[in-house]
Design a protein around this motif. Structure first.
Motif, PDB file in Angstrom:
ATOM      1  N   ALA A   6       0.839  -1.201   0.000  1.00 44.31           N
ATOM      2  CA  ALA A   6       0.000   0.000   0.000  1.00 44.31           C
ATOM      3  C   ALA A   6       0.877   1.256   0.000  1.00 44.31           C
ATOM      4  O   ALA A   6       0.626   2.198  -0.753  1.00 44.31           O
ATOM      5  N   LYS A   7       1.906   1.261   0.832  1.00 39.79           N
ATOM      6  CA  LYS A   7       2.816   2.411   0.868  1.00 39.79           C
ATOM      7  C   LYS A   7       3.648   2.483  -0.411  1.00 39.79           C
ATOM      8  O   LYS A   7       3.927   3.570  -0.912  1.00 39.79           O
ATOM      9  N   ALA A   8       4.052   1.333  -0.928  1.00 37.93           N
ATOM     10  CA  ALA A   8       4.802   1.325  -2.186  1.00 37.93           C
ATOM     11  C   ALA A   8       3.974   1.949  -3.298  1.00 37.93           C
ATOM     12  O   ALA A   8       4.454   2.816  -4.035  1.00 37.93           O
ATOM     13  N   GLU A   9       2.718   1.536  -3.401  1.00 38.80           N
ATOM     14  CA  GLU A   9       1.832   2.082  -4.429  1.00 38.80           C
ATOM     15  C   GLU A   9       1.660   3.588  -4.244  1.00 38.80           C
ATOM     16  O   GLU A   9       1.718   4.359  -5.212  1.00 38.80           O
ATOM     17  N   GLU A  10       1.465   4.009  -3.002  1.00 37.13           N
ATOM     18  CA  GLU A  10       1.289   5.440  -2.708  1.00 37.13           C
ATOM     19  C   GLU A  10       2.477   6.260  -3.217  1.00 37.13           C
ATOM     20  O   GLU A  10       2.296   7.278  -3.888  1.00 37.13           O
ATOM     21  N   TRP A  11       3.680   5.800  -2.908  1.00 39.44           N
ATOM     22  CA  TRP A  11       4.864   6.580  -3.295  1.00 39.44           C
ATOM     23  C   TRP A  11       5.157   6.473  -4.783  1.00 39.44           C
ATOM     24  O   TRP A  11       5.571   7.453  -5.411  1.00 39.44           O
ATOM     25  N   TYR A  12       4.923   5.301  -5.372  1.00 39.20           N
ATOM     26  CA  TYR A  12       5.099   5.182  -6.823  1.00 39.20           C
ATOM     27  C   TYR A  12       4.118   6.096  -7.559  1.00 39.20           C
ATOM     28  O   TYR A  12       4.478   6.730  -8.547  1.00 39.20           O
ATOM     29  N   LEU A  13       2.874   6.157  -7.076  1.00 41.58           N
ATOM     30  CA  LEU A  13       1.890   7.025  -7.720  1.00 41.58           C
ATOM     31  C   LEU A  13       2.302   8.496  -7.631  1.00 41.58           C
ATOM     32  O   LEU A  13       2.154   9.248  -8.602  1.00 41.58           O
ATOM     33  N   LYS A  14       2.830   8.902  -6.495  1.00 40.57           N
ATOM     34  CA  LYS A  14       3.273  10.291  -6.349  1.00 40.57           C
ATOM     35  C   LYS A  14       4.418  10.600  -7.301  1.00 40.57           C
ATOM     36  O   LYS A  14       4.452  11.665  -7.927  1.00 40.57           O
ATOM     37  N   ALA A  15       5.356   9.663  -7.421  1.00 35.56           N
ATOM     38  CA  ALA A  15       6.478   9.876  -8.340  1.00 35.56           C
ATOM     39  C   ALA A  15       6.003   9.862  -9.789  1.00 35.56           C
ATOM     40  O   ALA A  15       6.446  10.676 -10.603  1.00 35.56           O
ATOM     41  N   ALA A  16       5.083   8.966 -10.111  1.00 36.32           N
ATOM     42  CA  ALA A  16       4.548   8.888 -11.475  1.00 36.32           C
ATOM     43  C   ALA A  16       3.772  10.153 -11.823  1.00 36.32           C
ATOM     44  O   ALA A  16       3.855  10.648 -12.951  1.00 36.32           O
ATOM     45  N   ASP A  17       3.030  10.678 -10.861  1.00 40.71           N
ATOM     46  CA  ASP A  17       2.286  11.916 -11.099  1.00 40.71           C
ATOM     47  C   ASP A  17       3.215  13.091 -11.396  1.00 40.71           C
ATOM     48  O   ASP A  17       2.812  14.061 -12.024  1.00 40.71           O
ATOM     49  N   LYS A  18       4.469  12.992 -10.967  1.00 46.91           N
ATOM     50  CA  LYS A  18       5.462  14.027 -11.274  1.00 46.91           C
ATOM     51  C   LYS A  18       6.181  13.730 -12.591  1.00 46.91           C
ATOM     52  O   LYS A  18       7.091  14.441 -12.979  1.00 46.91           O
ATOM     53  N   GLY A  19       5.764  12.638 -13.258  1.00 46.47           N
ATOM     54  CA  GLY A  19       6.318  12.326 -14.573  1.00 46.47           C
ATOM     55  C   GLY A  19       7.497  11.377 -14.587  1.00 46.47           C
ATOM     56  O   GLY A  19       8.144  11.215 -15.616  1.00 46.47           O
ATOM     57  N   LEU A  20       7.787  10.707 -13.470  1.00 50.71           N
ATOM     58  CA  LEU A  20       8.924   9.790 -13.414  1.00 50.71           C
ATOM     59  C   LEU A  20       8.528   8.445 -14.023  1.00 50.71           C
ATOM     60  O   LEU A  20       7.776   7.668 -13.427  1.00 50.71           O
ATOM     61  N   SER A  21       9.049   8.170 -15.199  1.00 48.57           N
ATOM     62  CA  SER A  21       8.631   6.973 -15.932  1.00 48.57           C
ATOM     63  C   SER A  21       9.069   5.676 -15.252  1.00 48.57           C
ATOM     64  O   SER A  21       8.400   4.654 -15.400  1.00 48.57           O
ATOM     65  N   ASP A  22      10.174   5.686 -14.511  1.00 48.20           N
ATOM     66  CA  ASP A  22      10.577   4.474 -13.794  1.00 48.20           C
ATOM     67  C   ASP A  22       9.521   4.059 -12.770  1.00 48.20           C
ATOM     68  O   ASP A  22       9.287   2.871 -12.557  1.00 48.20           O
ATOM     69  N   ALA A  23       8.887   5.036 -12.146  1.00 45.96           N
ATOM     70  CA  ALA A  23       7.808   4.727 -11.204  1.00 45.96           C
ATOM     71  C   ALA A  23       6.617   4.122 -11.947  1.00 45.96           C
ATOM     72  O   ALA A  23       5.953   3.210 -11.435  1.00 45.96           O
ATOM     73  N   MET A  24       6.368   4.609 -13.146  1.00 46.66           N
ATOM     74  CA  MET A  24       5.277   4.060 -13.954  1.00 46.66           C
ATOM     75  C   MET A  24       5.538   2.598 -14.300  1.00 46.66           C
ATOM     76  O   MET A  24       4.618   1.769 -14.258  1.00 46.66           O
ATOM     77  N   ILE A  25       6.778   2.278 -14.605  1.00 46.59           N
ATOM     78  CA  ILE A  25       7.146   0.892 -14.908  1.00 46.59           C
ATOM     79  C   ILE A  25       6.918   0.012 -13.683  1.00 46.59           C
ATOM     80  O   ILE A  25       6.353  -1.081 -13.786  1.00 46.59           O
ATOM     81  N   ASP A  26       7.347   0.476 -12.517  1.00 47.46           N
ATOM     82  CA  ASP A  26       7.168  -0.332 -11.315  1.00 47.46           C
ATOM     83  C   ASP A  26       5.703  -0.438 -10.911  1.00 47.46           C
ATOM     84  O   ASP A  26       5.289  -1.463 -10.357  1.00 47.46           O
ATOM     85  N   LEU A  27       4.912   0.584 -11.184  1.00 50.22           N
ATOM     86  CA  LEU A  27       3.474   0.464 -10.972  1.00 50.22           C
ATOM     87  C   LEU A  27       2.919  -0.649 -11.857  1.00 50.22           C
ATOM     88  O   LEU A  27       2.195  -1.534 -11.383  1.00 50.22           O
ATOM     89  N   GLY A  28       3.260  -0.618 -13.135  1.00 52.56           N
ATOM     90  CA  GLY A  28       2.790  -1.657 -14.047  1.00 52.56           C
ATOM     91  C   GLY A  28       3.199  -3.038 -13.595  1.00 52.56           C
ATOM     92  O   GLY A  28       2.382  -3.968 -13.578  1.00 52.56           O
ATOM     93  N   LEU A  29       4.443  -3.184 -13.212  1.00 51.19           N
ATOM     94  CA  LEU A  29       4.950  -4.477 -12.756  1.00 51.19           C
ATOM     95  C   LEU A  29       4.163  -4.986 -11.549  1.00 51.19           C
ATOM     96  O   LEU A  29       3.770  -6.153 -11.492  1.00 51.19           O
ATOM     97  N   ASN A  30       3.937  -4.116 -10.587  1.00 47.36           N
ATOM     98  CA  ASN A  30       3.222  -4.530  -9.384  1.00 47.36           C
ATOM     99  C   ASN A  30       1.749  -4.828  -9.663  1.00 47.36           C
ATOM    100  O   ASN A  30       1.165  -5.703  -9.025  1.00 47.36           O
ATOM    101  N   TYR A  31       1.150  -4.119 -10.622  1.00 49.09           N
ATOM    102  CA  TYR A  31      -0.222  -4.439 -10.996  1.00 49.09           C
ATOM    103  C   TYR A  31      -0.281  -5.792 -11.695  1.00 49.09           C
ATOM    104  O   TYR A  31      -1.194  -6.582 -11.455  1.00 49.09           O
TER     105      TYR A  31
END
Length: 168
Positions: free
Chosen positions: A96-121
């Motif tokens: 839950a915390k991982a998703e929260e922080w990845y989403l915040k980083a992705a919302d700032k445009g960090l594509s690596d966070a987007m990749i890890d979001l996809g992987l975890n989904y």
């Protein structure tokens, strides 16, 4: 910050890092409000480079949080990764915390966070063990649109495996 990075990378000593000097310069930059230096301090403590080879996750988290206060997306990503791997939570993943922080980083445009979001989904980590291919595809597409080759790669893999072929 750049001097700190040079010492960290060994640019000034024939390829040999000087972690003490790196910390010295990162701290000077951090005192001036340089969020990248704060994130770099977090990285060094997380890896153990700034603590005699032994990771200091509490200190890493402290520096990441300071960088986050200034909006540093990499520090947000690093916290997400630490919670995903569990080393920021007594060696137990906190998705839950991982998703929260990845989403915040992705919302700032960090594509690596987007990749890890996809992987975890895909792995179901953010959905009680059930893959969420629609969300994974969404984040891989966003990363690909930003030019991240892993976004394209993961899209191809999941189309090839049939995960994204059912209208999602």
């Amino acid at each position: 910050n750049n001097l700190g990075y040079g010492y960290y990378a060994g640019d000034f000593k024939g390829g040999n890092p000087d972690y003490a000097r790196a910390v010295e310069w990162y701290l000077k930059a951090a005192e001036l409000g340089e969020d990248a230096a704060m994130n770099n301090l977090g990285d060094g403590y997380e890896s153990g480079d700034f603590n005699g080879g032994k990771p200091d996750y509490a200190k890493a988290k402290e520096w990441y949080l300071k960088a986050i206060e200034l909006g540093n997306a990499y520090a947000m990503y690093n916290l997400g990764y630490g919670y995903q791997d569990g080393y920021l939570n007594d060696d137990k993943p906190d998705y839950a915390k991982a998703e929260e922080w990845y989403l915040k980083a992705a919302d700032k445009g960090l594509s690596d966070a987007m990749i890890d979001l996809g992987l975890n989904y895909v792995q179901g980590n953010f959905n009680n063990g059930k893959p969420d291919y629609a969300k994974a595809k969404e984040w891989y597409l966003k990363a690909a649109d930003l030019g991240n080759p892993w976004g394209l790669y993961n899209l191809g893999v999941h189309y090839d495996n049939g995960n994204f072929n059912n209208g999602t």
